[in-house]
Design a protein around this motif. Structure first.
Motif, PDB file in Angstrom:
ATOM      1  N   GLY A 252      -4.990  10.461  10.621  1.00 44.36           N
ATOM      2  CA  GLY A 252      -5.999  11.156   9.844  1.00 44.36           C
ATOM      3  C   GLY A 252      -5.550  11.595   8.463  1.00 44.36           C
ATOM      4  N   ILE A 253      -4.422  11.065   7.981  1.00 41.43           N
ATOM      5  CA  ILE A 253      -3.924  11.416   6.649  1.00 41.43           C
ATOM      6  C   ILE A 253      -4.492  10.403   5.659  1.00 41.43           C
ATOM      7  CG2 ILE A 253      -1.885  11.853   5.232  1.00 41.43           C
ATOM      8  CD1 ILE A 253      -0.312  12.331   7.773  1.00 41.43           C
TER       9      ILE A 253
ATOM     10  N   PHE B 101       4.327  -0.703   9.043  1.00 41.93           N
ATOM     11  CA  PHE B 101       3.294  -0.170   9.932  1.00 41.93           C
ATOM     12  C   PHE B 101       2.696   1.079   9.291  1.00 41.93           C
ATOM     13  CE2 PHE B 101       6.444  -2.282  12.629  1.00 41.93           C
ATOM     14  CZ  PHE B 101       5.634  -3.217  13.253  1.00 41.93           C
ATOM     15  N   ASP B 102       1.371   1.108   9.226  1.00 39.17           N
ATOM     16  CA  ASP B 102       0.668   2.264   8.677  1.00 39.17           C
ATOM     17  C   ASP B 102       0.363   3.223   9.825  1.00 39.17           C
ATOM     18  OD1 ASP B 102      -0.889   4.126   7.444  1.00 39.17           O
ATOM     19  OD2 ASP B 102      -2.552   2.777   6.958  1.00 39.17           O
ATOM     20  N   LEU B 103       1.226   4.198  10.016  1.00 38.90           N
ATOM     21  CA  LEU B 103       1.032   5.177  11.077  1.00 38.90           C
ATOM     22  C   LEU B 103       0.279   6.406  10.594  1.00 38.90           C
ATOM     23  CD1 LEU B 103       4.632   5.052  12.632  1.00 38.90           C
ATOM     24  CD2 LEU B 103       2.641   3.670  13.224  1.00 38.90           C
ATOM     25  N   ALA B 104       0.223   6.595   9.281  1.00 35.88           N
ATOM     26  CA  ALA B 104      -0.399   7.794   8.728  1.00 35.88           C
ATOM     27  C   ALA B 104      -1.921   7.761   8.851  1.00 35.88           C
ATOM     28  CB  ALA B 104       0.003   7.961   7.269  1.00 35.88           C
TER      29      ALA B 104
ATOM     30  N   GLY C  36      -0.027  16.337  -1.242  1.00 38.27           N
ATOM     31  CA  GLY C  36       0.579  16.561   0.071  1.00 38.27           C
ATOM     32  C   GLY C  36       0.280  15.424   1.030  1.00 38.27           C
ATOM     33  N   ASP C  37      -0.967  14.941   0.992  1.00 41.94           N
ATOM     34  CA  ASP C  37      -1.343  13.827   1.872  1.00 41.94           C
ATOM     35  C   ASP C  37      -0.558  12.560   1.526  1.00 41.94           C
ATOM     36  OD1 ASP C  37      -3.108  15.346   3.287  1.00 41.94           O
ATOM     37  OD2 ASP C  37      -4.899  14.649   2.240  1.00 41.94           O
ATOM     38  N   ASP C  38      -0.498  12.233   0.220  1.00 40.57           N
ATOM     39  CA  ASP C  38       0.207  11.015  -0.182  1.00 40.57           C
ATOM     40  C   ASP C  38       1.704  11.121   0.105  1.00 40.57           C
ATOM     41  OD1 ASP C  38      -1.821   9.302  -1.074  1.00 40.57           O
ATOM     42  OD2 ASP C  38      -1.965  10.333  -2.989  1.00 40.57           O
ATOM     43  N   LEU C  39       2.282  12.301  -0.126  1.00 43.55           N
ATOM     44  CA  LEU C  39       3.695  12.495   0.167  1.00 43.55           C
ATOM     45  C   LEU C  39       3.955  12.357   1.663  1.00 43.55           C
ATOM     46  CD1 LEU C  39       6.499  13.230  -0.876  1.00 43.55           C
ATOM     47  CD2 LEU C  39       5.888  15.652  -0.615  1.00 43.55           C
ATOM     48  N   GLY C  40       3.040  12.924   2.460  1.00 43.91           N
ATOM     49  CA  GLY C  40       3.179  12.792   3.910  1.00 43.91           C
ATOM     50  C   GLY C  40       3.051  11.352   4.365  1.00 43.91           C
ATOM     51  N   ARG C  41       2.106  10.620   3.778  1.00 40.63           N
ATOM     52  CA  ARG C  41       1.916   9.212   4.128  1.00 40.63           C
ATOM     53  C   ARG C  41       3.185   8.413   3.844  1.00 40.63           C
ATOM     54  NH1 ARG C  41      -2.941   6.892   5.011  1.00 40.63           N
ATOM     55  NH2 ARG C  41      -2.072   4.930   4.217  1.00 40.63           N
TER      56      ARG C  41
ATOM     57  N   GLN D 222       0.836  -1.201   0.000  1.00 36.71           N
ATOM     58  CA  GLN D 222       0.000   0.000   0.000  1.00 36.71           C
ATOM     59  C   GLN D 222       0.869   1.249   0.000  1.00 36.71           C
ATOM     60  OE1 GLN D 222      -3.816  -0.209   0.139  1.00 36.71           O
ATOM     61  NE2 GLN D 222      -2.936   1.460  -1.037  1.00 36.71           N
ATOM     62  N   ASN D 223       1.971   1.191   0.727  1.00 40.49           N
ATOM     63  CA  ASN D 223       2.902   2.314   0.771  1.00 40.49           C
ATOM     64  C   ASN D 223       3.517   2.561  -0.611  1.00 40.49           C
ATOM     65  OD1 ASN D 223       4.312   4.328   2.383  1.00 40.49           O
ATOM     66  ND2 ASN D 223       6.148   3.107   2.075  1.00 40.49           N
ATOM     67  N   ALA D 224       3.838   1.480  -1.306  1.00 38.77           N
ATOM     68  CA  ALA D 224       4.364   1.617  -2.668  1.00 38.77           C
ATOM     69  C   ALA D 224       3.310   2.233  -3.588  1.00 38.77           C
ATOM     70  CB  ALA D 224       4.798   0.255  -3.203  1.00 38.77           C
ATOM     71  N   SER D 225       2.050   1.851  -3.404  1.00 35.46           N
ATOM     72  CA  SER D 225       0.962   2.413  -4.203  1.00 35.46           C
ATOM     73  C   SER D 225       0.779   3.900  -3.913  1.00 35.46           C
ATOM     74  CB  SER D 225      -0.340   1.660  -3.911  1.00 35.46           C
ATOM     75  OG  SER D 225      -1.421   2.193  -4.633  1.00 35.46           O
ATOM     76  N   ASP D 226       0.943   4.279  -2.652  1.00 36.66           N
ATOM     77  CA  ASP D 226       0.848   5.699  -2.289  1.00 36.66           C
ATOM     78  C   ASP D 226       1.937   6.504  -2.981  1.00 36.66           C
ATOM     79  OD1 ASP D 226      -1.332   5.243  -0.648  1.00 36.66           O
ATOM     80  OD2 ASP D 226      -0.150   5.121   1.186  1.00 36.66           O
ATOM     81  N   ALA D 227       3.134   5.918  -3.107  1.00 32.54           N
ATOM     82  CA  ALA D 227       4.227   6.604  -3.796  1.00 32.54           C
ATOM     83  C   ALA D 227       3.882   6.827  -5.272  1.00 32.54           C
ATOM     84  CB  ALA D 227       5.517   5.804  -3.657  1.00 32.54           C
ATOM     85  N   GLN D 228       3.284   5.810  -5.899  1.00 30.34           N
ATOM     86  CA  GLN D 228       2.832   5.967  -7.286  1.00 30.34           C
ATOM     87  C   GLN D 228       1.774   7.055  -7.399  1.00 30.34           C
ATOM     88  OE1 GLN D 228       2.049   1.546  -7.968  1.00 30.34           O
ATOM     89  NE2 GLN D 228       2.465   2.234 -10.040  1.00 30.34           N
ATOM     90  N   SER D 229       0.891   7.112  -6.419  1.00 32.19           N
ATOM     91  CA  SER D 229      -0.234   8.038  -6.449  1.00 32.19           C
ATOM     92  C   SER D 229       0.229   9.495  -6.486  1.00 32.19           C
ATOM     93  CB  SER D 229      -1.132   7.804  -5.232  1.00 32.19           C
ATOM     94  OG  SER D 229      -2.311   8.576  -5.297  1.00 32.19           O
ATOM     95  N   ILE D 230       1.401   9.766  -5.921  1.00 32.99           N
ATOM     96  CA  ILE D 230       1.917  11.138  -5.885  1.00 32.99           C
ATOM     97  C   ILE D 230       2.041  11.706  -7.299  1.00 32.99           C
ATOM     98  CG2 ILE D 230       3.916  12.559  -5.270  1.00 32.99           C
ATOM     99  CD1 ILE D 230       4.405  10.612  -2.943  1.00 32.99           C
TER     100      ILE D 230
END
Length: 232
Positions: free
Chosen positions: A121-122, A114-117, A96-101, A75-83
């Motif tokens: 609330g991100i 671990f998904d801390l973001a 900004g949210d995806d970059l922060g995540r 999921q973290n790798a997918s968030d990086a793509q989403s940016i």
């Protein structure tokens, strides 16, 4: 030789003309329905005898915290793509949210285990290049079913190709590690589809039509960020 060529062309023409009626009866938006149904059947058989048993074994043998960690990494790798897609759609808040995540989960979440973001609330942007093309007005095009990969559209097929070029997993330099990660992601994705599969089996008289409708409606909703189409 000339006679053989003529016979071959005649046979091909006969097959094409004979299949025209089937293509004419295809559902709107799915002009390749006869071909798509064949690929859908092939994928279902392949899944039944290979992917699903592997996924069931993985689901039963691996502890839930480990499975959750694996899902979080992908999921973290997918968030990086989403940016990238956020930026191309000029969605600054989502970018900004995806970059922060990615920054939080990669550093403090030990590479995304671990998904801390999310508890902070991100929210995820959940964007891809197929949605980006739709955002800029490119229509979905005909519905297609891809061998092994499943439902798509012509637009999303182009988007998948682009996403593959910026996929962090695909960019891993070590071939054995990259292949292992890709295999693990396929299994993780297949496990995540168990609830949807159970719903489809209960609700659908025609699994192909159910899958097509569900896929196209979901993709339209993602392109529109959950808003109703203007014509509605």
């Amino acid at each position: 030789m000339k006679s053989a060529a003529i016979l071959t062309l005649t046979a091909v023409a006969t097959l094409v003309l004979g299949g025209c009626a089937s293509f004419r009866n295809a559902a709107p938006g799915d002009p390749l329905e006869p071909i798509n149904r064949g690929i859908f059947s092939f994928n279902s058989t392949f899944d039944h005898y290979l992917f699903k048993p592997i996924a069931k074994g993985y689901d039963a043998a691996v502890p839930n915290p480990v499975k959750k960690g694996v899902s979080n990494v992908f999921q973290n790798a997918s968030d990086a793509q989403s940016i990238v897609s956020d930026a191309l759609q000029l969605k600054g808040a989502k970018m900004g949210d995806d970059l922060g995540r990615v920054m939080i989960n990669t550093t403090f979440g030990l590479g995304g285990i671990f998904d801390l973001a999310t508890p902070m609330g991100i929210e995820r942007g959940n964007e891809d290049l197929g949605q980006t093309l739709g955002y800029w007005g490119i229509g979905a095009g005909p519905y297609v079913v891809i061998p092994f990969l499943g439902p798509s559209s012509a637009r999303d097929l182009v988007g998948r190709y682009g996403d593959g070029k910026i996929d962090p997993v695909a960019l891993v330099s070590s071939v054995p590690v990259r292949n292992s990660l890709m295999g693990a992601r396929v299994v993780d994705t297949r496990v995540s589809l168990f609830p949807a599969e159970a719903l489809m089996n209960q609700a659908a008289l025609d699994r192909y039509t159910f899958m097509r409708s569900a896929y196209l409606q979901r993709r339209q909703s993602l392109v529109l960020d959950g808003k109703r189409p203007k014509e509605e």
